[in-house]
Design an enzyme around this catalytic site. Structure first.
Site, mmCIF file in Angstrom:
data_model
loop_
_atom_site.group_PDB
_atom_site.id
_atom_site.type_symbol
_atom_site.label_atom_id
_atom_site.label_comp_id
_atom_site.label_asym_id
_atom_site.label_seq_id
_atom_site.Cartn_x
_atom_site.Cartn_y
_atom_site.Cartn_z
ATOM 1 N N CYS A 8 0.872 -1.185 0.000
ATOM 2 C CA CYS A 8 0.000 0.000 0.000
ATOM 3 C C CYS A 8 0.909 1.235 0.000
ATOM 4 C CB CYS A 8 -0.973 -0.029 1.176
ATOM 5 S SG CYS A 8 -0.189 -0.005 2.797
ATOM 6 N N ASN A 11 2.422 1.299 4.318
ATOM 7 C CA ASN A 11 2.691 0.002 4.992
ATOM 8 C C ASN A 11 2.415 0.071 6.497
ATOM 9 O OD1 ASN A 11 5.484 -2.323 5.464
ATOM 10 N ND2 ASN A 11 3.377 -2.794 5.079
ATOM 11 N N CYS A 13 -1.303 0.854 7.456
ATOM 12 C CA CYS A 13 -2.752 0.632 7.637
ATOM 13 C C CYS A 13 -3.249 -0.589 6.863
ATOM 14 C CB CYS A 13 -3.550 1.862 7.191
ATOM 15 S SG CYS A 13 -3.183 3.354 8.139
ATOM 16 N N ARG A 14 -3.259 -0.519 5.517
ATOM 17 C CA ARG A 14 -3.911 -1.564 4.719
ATOM 18 C C ARG A 14 -3.060 -2.805 4.500
ATOM 19 N NH1 ARG A 14 -5.060 2.303 -0.189
ATOM 20 N NH2 ARG A 14 -3.141 3.138 0.711
ATOM 21 N N SER A 15 -1.820 -2.645 3.992
ATOM 22 C CA SER A 15 -1.047 -3.859 3.666
ATOM 23 C C SER A 15 -0.671 -4.690 4.900
ATOM 24 C CB SER A 15 0.170 -3.544 2.781
ATOM 25 O OG SER A 15 1.038 -2.625 3.388
ATOM 26 N N ASP A 126 -8.033 4.028 1.269
ATOM 27 C CA ASP A 126 -7.062 4.420 2.288
ATOM 28 C C ASP A 126 -7.813 4.919 3.535
ATOM 29 O OD1 ASP A 126 -5.093 5.565 3.799
ATOM 30 O OD2 ASP A 126 -4.209 6.740 2.167
#
Ligand code: 4NP
Length: 155
Positions: A8, A11, A13-15, A126
Site C-alpha cells: 500500500c 505500509n 494501515c492496509r497492507s 485508504d
C-alpha cells in the site's frame, strides 16, 4: 512455495492487514508453510514502525495478531524475491509497474489486490484519515480477499 508481497502507500494501515489476515487464514488451513508472506509501502515515511494502532486494534478484535510486523519500503530486489506483488489500490499498482519497468524483468507479477482475489477492479480505500468504521471496512475486504486468494492459490 509462493511468495506474496502486499503493498500500500505507507505500509502501516492496509497492507499490514492484508498480510496479517492472509497469514492467519493460511495458518488456520494448515498451509502457511507453502507461502512467504510480507508487506511493504510505496513510500518509506513509516519505515521501522509497527502498524497503525487502529489496524492493530481491528485485527485483534478478529483474533489476528499484527504485533510482529514492521513497516518497510518496497525495493527493487522484491521484484526477484516475490512471485506476486499485490497493490492495494490502483495508485500503488502504477507505482509498482513504474518500478518494475525500470529494471531487468524479475519473477514477480504485479496485480491489483481485489482484482486478483475477487475479480473486482476496485481499490481498498485508504483509511488513514478515516474512522474506526473505515478500518473495519478494510479488515472485511482483506478477510474476503484473503479467503478467495487462498482458495485460488492452493487449488
Ligand atoms: P496505508 O495508509 O497506505 O494503508 O498504510 C497510509 C499511511 C500513511 C500515510 C498515508 C496512507 N501517510 O500519508 O503518512
Amino acid at each position: 512455495m509462493t511468495a506474496i508481497l502486499f503493498v500500500c502507500l505507507g505500509n502501516i494501515c492496509r497492507s499490514p492487514l492484508a498480510e496479517g489476515v492472509f497469514r492467519h487464514r493460511a495458518q488456520a488451513l494448515g498451509v502457511a508453510d507453502r507461502f512467504v508472506i510480507d508487506s511493504a509501502g510505496c513510500g518509506g515515511w513509516h519505515k521501522g514502525e509497527p502498524p497503525d494502532r487502529r489496524s492493530i486494534a481491528v485485527a485483534a478484535r478478529h483474533g489476528v495478531d499484527l504485533s510482529a510486523q514492521c513497516a518497510r519500503q518496497v525495493k527493487p530486489v522484491d521484484f526477484d524475491a516475490f512471485d506476486l506483488i499485490l497493490g492495494l489500490d490502483r495508485d500503488n499498482v502504477r507505482h509498482l509497474e513504474r518500478m518494475a519497468s525500470g529494471q531487468i524483468p524479475g519473477r514477480a507479477r504485479v496485480a491489483l489486490y481485489l482484482e486478483e482475489a475477487l475479480g473486482m477492479r476496485d481499490d481498498v480505500p485508504d483509511p488513514y484519515y478515516g474512522s474506526d468504521r473505515d478500518f473495519e471496512a478494510v479488515y472485511r475486504l482483506c478477510d474476503q480477499a484473503s479467503g478467495a486468494l487462498l482458495t485460488k492459490l492452493i487449488a
